[in-house]
Design a protein around this motif. Structure first.
Motif, PDB file in Angstrom:
ATOM      1  N   THR A 391      76.782  76.177  74.707  1.00  0.00           N
ATOM      2  CA  THR A 391      76.501  77.578  75.045  1.00  0.00           C
ATOM      3  C   THR A 391      76.084  77.709  76.495  1.00  0.00           C
ATOM      4  OG1 THR A 391      75.812  77.991  72.761  1.00  0.00           O
ATOM      5  CG2 THR A 391      75.101  79.597  74.426  1.00  0.00           C
ATOM      6  N   GLN A 394      79.135  77.720  78.621  1.00  0.00           N
ATOM      7  CA  GLN A 394      79.851  78.994  78.497  1.00  0.00           C
ATOM      8  C   GLN A 394      79.167  80.084  79.313  1.00  0.00           C
ATOM      9  OE1 GLN A 394      79.894  79.711  74.294  1.00  0.00           O
ATOM     10  NE2 GLN A 394      81.329  78.039  73.854  1.00  0.00           N
ATOM     11  N   GLN A 398      79.988  82.459  82.870  1.00  0.00           N
ATOM     12  CA  GLN A 398      80.069  83.918  82.810  1.00  0.00           C
ATOM     13  C   GLN A 398      79.152  84.578  83.839  1.00  0.00           C
ATOM     14  OE1 GLN A 398      79.113  84.767  78.712  1.00  0.00           O
ATOM     15  NE2 GLN A 398      80.940  83.716  77.927  1.00  0.00           N
TER      16      GLN A 398
END
Length: 515
Positions: A391, A394, A398
């Motif tokens: 996570t 990720q 972003q």
């Protein structure tokens, strides 16, 4: 008895090899990893240490680093048995080994697979390493066993891009097409071990590839177990439930583990350079005075003492030491008073709070907590949002964290590190994103000119100039370089001397055995 149960008990199991033939009964190697789960096993998306370690056991490149080494001068044939290059260095022809078999009955490796793999690796939608391949003008199959690569410009190390590392891994074209998004959890390669299954939050089970072109592995299986807790993993190792254990790059851990009977602690290259990447496009780090305050808050000598002299050394630039093109920089000295003064000048006389996303991976979390304390002394409060490691990867891509702690090793030429972390084309949240979390682009001209230069002295000068520009703009703050640490039972023989590994873990090969 299931394969997993056999692995946990450490018994030998009969392995059905990837090609479908029954392999001889052979032992299982049990490896403990500091992970909740794997992320993406498509090797062109394997960016975390957790994923990099295991994909290296399943895939090959056209060429490879000699097992146990990260020395570019020791790159040797892998899937290609030989190659030639044109006088201008822009046309390369690779001749493939014949008879190399993919896992799972996907047939013989041909030039079509290599072409499809390199095109995939060079496409942003299908690879995290596409920026590395921007100079690839054409990749074509001359015949079923010959591949020709034509470059639009010279690159510092073409062979480095084609090693068994990052975008250089070769995949089965047919498997990628058939499995689509599922390929990331069900990959097909040519390596000594094939993925059998992944049990989420428990383990990834690999089976020996009896048809491996270098010979059938001496191990029957590898059980890659996810044990995020250091204490639980260490206890499992001490209780002989693990044969190999992901270690903490921490002096206390090393000293304690060396006292465990029948244990070898391997400390090896490359040094992963940890950097605080500061988003220069967003408040508060769009003000260089705040970035300078962070730089003055960091005490690298203290970080080395915390981590341990055997495994850590101070970062000296925004490129790791030892890389071709590394240039030591004059970094801001640790000075909390100066940091507070800079914050006041920037309009933060009472300090400031920064919300930061960070991984729960113990080694990285522990170090970040020390950095957190250093920053607090200078008036900067970090509100750490701790998430699972996949996570974390990720979310930082972003652009959700204005400060990113990132620790990485790359192919040891300055161009790749500079391009991936500090070139404008590599900014996250752009079509050509890699790992430029700072959004800096001030050194793009120097990086680009160095890449195509055929004069090594000119390249070195430009790489040094690029590092100086990036440090002056405080695009990131170097922390420390940390060597890699794994422990193993003394009856585990990797089949080579482990001095270095670009996969960030020990290579498990056809020669690895349990004595």
């Amino acid at each position: 008895m299931s394969g997993l149960k056999a692995a946990l008990l450490g018994t030998a199991v009969a392995v059905v090899a990837a090609g479908g033939a029954l392999a001889q009964t052979a032992p299982t190697l049990r490896v403990g990893m500091a992970a909740q789960d794997v992320g993406r096993l498509d090797p062109h998306f394997a960016v975390s240490t957790i994923d990099r370690v295991i994909v290296a056991w399943m895939f090959n490149g056209l060429v490879r680093f000699k097992p146990g080494s990260i020395d570019p001068s020791e790159i040797e044939p892998d899937l290609a048995e030989r190659w030639e290059t044109s006088a201008d260095g822009r046309t390369w022809t690779f001749h493939l080994r014949r008879g190399v078999q993919f896992h799972g009955g996907f047939g013989e490796l041909t030039a079509d697979d290599v072409v499809a793999s390199l095109r995939k690796a060079g496409t942003a939608a299908t690879s995290a390493f596409s920026a590395d391949f921007r100079a690839f003008q054409t990749v074509e199959a001359v015949d079923p066993y010959t591949v020709r690569i034509v470059l639009s410009e010279n690159v510092p190390s073409l062979l480095g891009l084609l090693t068994n590392y990052s975008g250089g891994f070769i995949v089965s074209r047919r498997a990628v097409e058939q499995r689509g998004a599922e390929f990331a959890r069900n990959p097909v390669g040519t390596g000594p071990f094939a993925l059998d299954r992944v049990t989420p939050n428990q383990s990834a089970e690999l089976a020996a590839h009896a048809g491996y072109f270098r010979g059938a592995p001496q191990l029957g299986r590898v059980s890659y177990r996810f044990i995020p807790s250091d204490a639980s993993r260490d206890l499992a190792f001490q209780n002989r439930e693990l044969d190999v254990n992901y270690g903490r790059a921490d002096q206390t851990w090393i000293n304690r583990t060396r006292q465990v009977p029948n244990t070898v602690v391997d400390v090896f290259e490359p040094g992963e350079l940890a950097i605080l990447n500061l988003n220069t496009r967003q408040p508060p780090f769009n003000d260089i005075r705040v970035r300078q305050a962070v730089a003055h808050a960091i005490n690298r000598a203290e970080l080395v003492r915390f981590r341990g002299q055997d495994v850590a050394r101070e970062g000296q630039s925004l490129v790791p030491r030892g890389y071709l093109g590394f240039a030591q920089q004059q970094l801001p000295a640790a000075d909390p008073a100066r940091a507070r003064a800079l914050l006041a000048e920037a309009g933060h006389p009472n300090g400031l709070t920064i919300r930061m996303i960070h991984t729960q991976l113990p080694e990285m979390l522990n170090m970040m907590q020390v950095v957190q304390q250093q920053l607090r002394r200078s008036g900067i409060t970090l509100d750490l949002q701790v998430v699972e490691h996949a996570t974390f990867h990720q979310q930082i891509r972003q652009d959700l964290s204005p400060m990113v702690y990132y620790s990485a090793a790359r192919f040891p030429v300055a161009d790749i590190y500079l391009t991936q972390f500090w070139h404008g084309r590599s900014r996250v949240q752009t079509p050509t994103a890699v790992t430029n979390f700072s959004h800096c682009d001030q050194a793009d001209a120097q990086i680009d000119r160095a890449r195509v230069s055929t004069d090594i002295n000119e390249q070195r000068r430009l790489w040094a100039e690029a590092q100086q520009i990036l440090v002056q703009n405080v695009c990131g703050v170097p922390l420390i370089e940390t060597l890699l640490v794994f422990a193993r039972r003394d009856n585990v023989d990797y089949g080579y001397e482990l001095k270095g590994s670009m996969s960030l873990g020990p290579m498990i090969t056809e020669r690895t055995r349990i004595r």
